[in-house]
Write a protein that holds these residues in place. Structure first.
Motif: not given
Length: 164
Positions: A56-59, A66-74, A76-80
């Motif tokens: 999901l990282l834009d190189l 997809q920051y706001k919805t990133r957990h739908q795609y990843v 296990d992405c950890i929210k700090v």
């Protein structure tokens, strides 16, 4: 609140737990290093970085696409958060959340100091032009992508503290 506290930037005047959402989010310098794929040595439990990043990282911007919805795609992405930062030892040593948790100040190149969102890239601290997406690397090849990222670069000469 004293006059001195009123003049301090919010990250010096407040504890992490006292920050509002806008302040919290602005601490992110946009380096992209928290999105690095990390490997853990099964024997030593040492965590190492690679030059491979989340899909999901834009190189081109080092921002999550997809920051706001990133957990739908990843999932296990950890929210700090202020509550979990102490347990996130994998966060880069240049990370503002980690630095403030450790009682340190923001580095000279941080966008909140410089007023320029590109200063993290210009200082050479970000992943810009240094990584590949996980969509381009087979899991079996991840060990070939282990890297050691440089730490905070020296401040510019002469030392400059930019006004916000």
């Amino acid at each position: 609140m004293s006059n001195q506290e009123l003049q301090l930037p919010f990250w010096q005047a407040k504890q992490l737990t006292e920050m509002n959402d806008t302040e919290w989010e602005s601490l992110c310098d946009g380096c992209g290093k928290c999105c690095l794929v990390k490997l853990e040595d099964a024997d030593t439990e040492e965590i190492v970085d690679t030059d491979v990043v989340c899909k999901l990282l834009d190189l081109g911007t080092c921002q999550c696409s997809q920051y706001k919805t990133r957990h739908q795609y990843v999932p296990d992405c950890i929210k700090v958060t202020a509550e979990n930062i102490e347990t996130l030892s994998f966060m880069p040593p240049t990370c503002a959340y980690r630095l403030l948790y450790e009682g340190k100040d923001l580095p000279w190149w941080h966008p909140l100091i410089t007023g320029d969102p590109n200063s993290v890239h210009e200082a050479g601290v970000s992943t810009l032009d240094k990584v590949v997406s996980e969509t381009e690397v087979e899991d079996a090849d991840l060990e070939d992508h282990v890297v050691e990222w440089p730490q905070d670069p020296s401040p510019p000469e002469p030392w400059v503290r930019y006004e916000s």
